[in-house]
Scaffold this motif. Structure first.
Motif, PDB file in Angstrom:
ATOM      1  N   THR A  21       9.119  10.865  -5.361  1.00 32.20           N
ATOM      2  CA  THR A  21       8.849   9.651  -5.286  1.00 32.20           C
ATOM      3  C   THR A  21      10.063   8.751  -4.854  1.00 32.20           C
ATOM      4  N   ALA A  24      10.282   9.275  -1.217  1.00 29.12           N
ATOM      5  CA  ALA A  24       9.271   8.449  -0.380  1.00 29.12           C
ATOM      6  C   ALA A  24       9.647   6.968  -0.442  1.00 29.12           C
ATOM      7  N   GLN A  41       1.959   0.091   2.148  1.00 27.66           N
ATOM      8  CA  GLN A  41       2.271   1.472   2.120  1.00 27.66           C
ATOM      9  C   GLN A  41       2.694   1.743   0.917  1.00 27.66           C
ATOM     10  N   TYR A  45       0.886   4.234  -1.975  1.00 27.01           N
ATOM     11  CA  TYR A  45       1.638   5.482  -2.393  1.00 27.01           C
ATOM     12  C   TYR A  45       1.836   5.284  -3.917  1.00 27.01           C
ATOM     13  N   THR A  49       0.209   8.157  -6.660  1.00 29.80           N
ATOM     14  CA  THR A  49       1.181   8.682  -7.479  1.00 29.80           C
ATOM     15  C   THR A  49       0.737   8.172  -8.863  1.00 29.80           C
TER      16      THR A  49
END
Length: 107
Positions: A21, A24, A41, A45, A49
């Motif tokens: 995480t 990213a 984005q 994400y 997650t």
């Protein structure tokens, strides 16, 4: 007493997910995109997650319930054995007491 078995699989998985995480997020923040694209984005994400973490939490809860149930079964299976051992100890103490008291009367 310390547990020297090392980290659990859950701890390793959580560390991996945390690292992934963070990596990213860093990649998204440093990527040459517009602010809106980056926010979209990040939202996508974050949702993905969150779903993965919910699944992981559910699996951890199920595993905990399974271990607790096995523990209950173990205690129940050993309860009769412990009861028998305590009763045998009481009987042995009673016999020894009777033997000692019987020996005092004849002396």
């Amino acid at each position: 007493m310390a547990d020297d078995r090392g980290p659990t699989a859950g701890a390793v998985l959580l560390a991996f997910l945390t690292g992934a995480t963070m990596g990213a997020v860093a990649a998204l923040l440093l990527a040459p995109r517009s602010g809106q694209e980056t926010r979209d984005q990040l939202r996508t994400y974050a949702r993905r997650t969150e779903g993965e973490l919910r699944d992981l939490a559910g699996k951890a809860g199920e595993a905990l319930e399974e271990v607790a149930e096995k523990g209950r079964h173990f205690v129940e299976s050993q309860k009769s054995l412990l009861t028998e051992a305590f009763q045998a100890g009481r009987d042995a103490m009673r016999r020894e007491r009777e033997r000692v008291e019987g020996g005092k009367g004849s002396a």
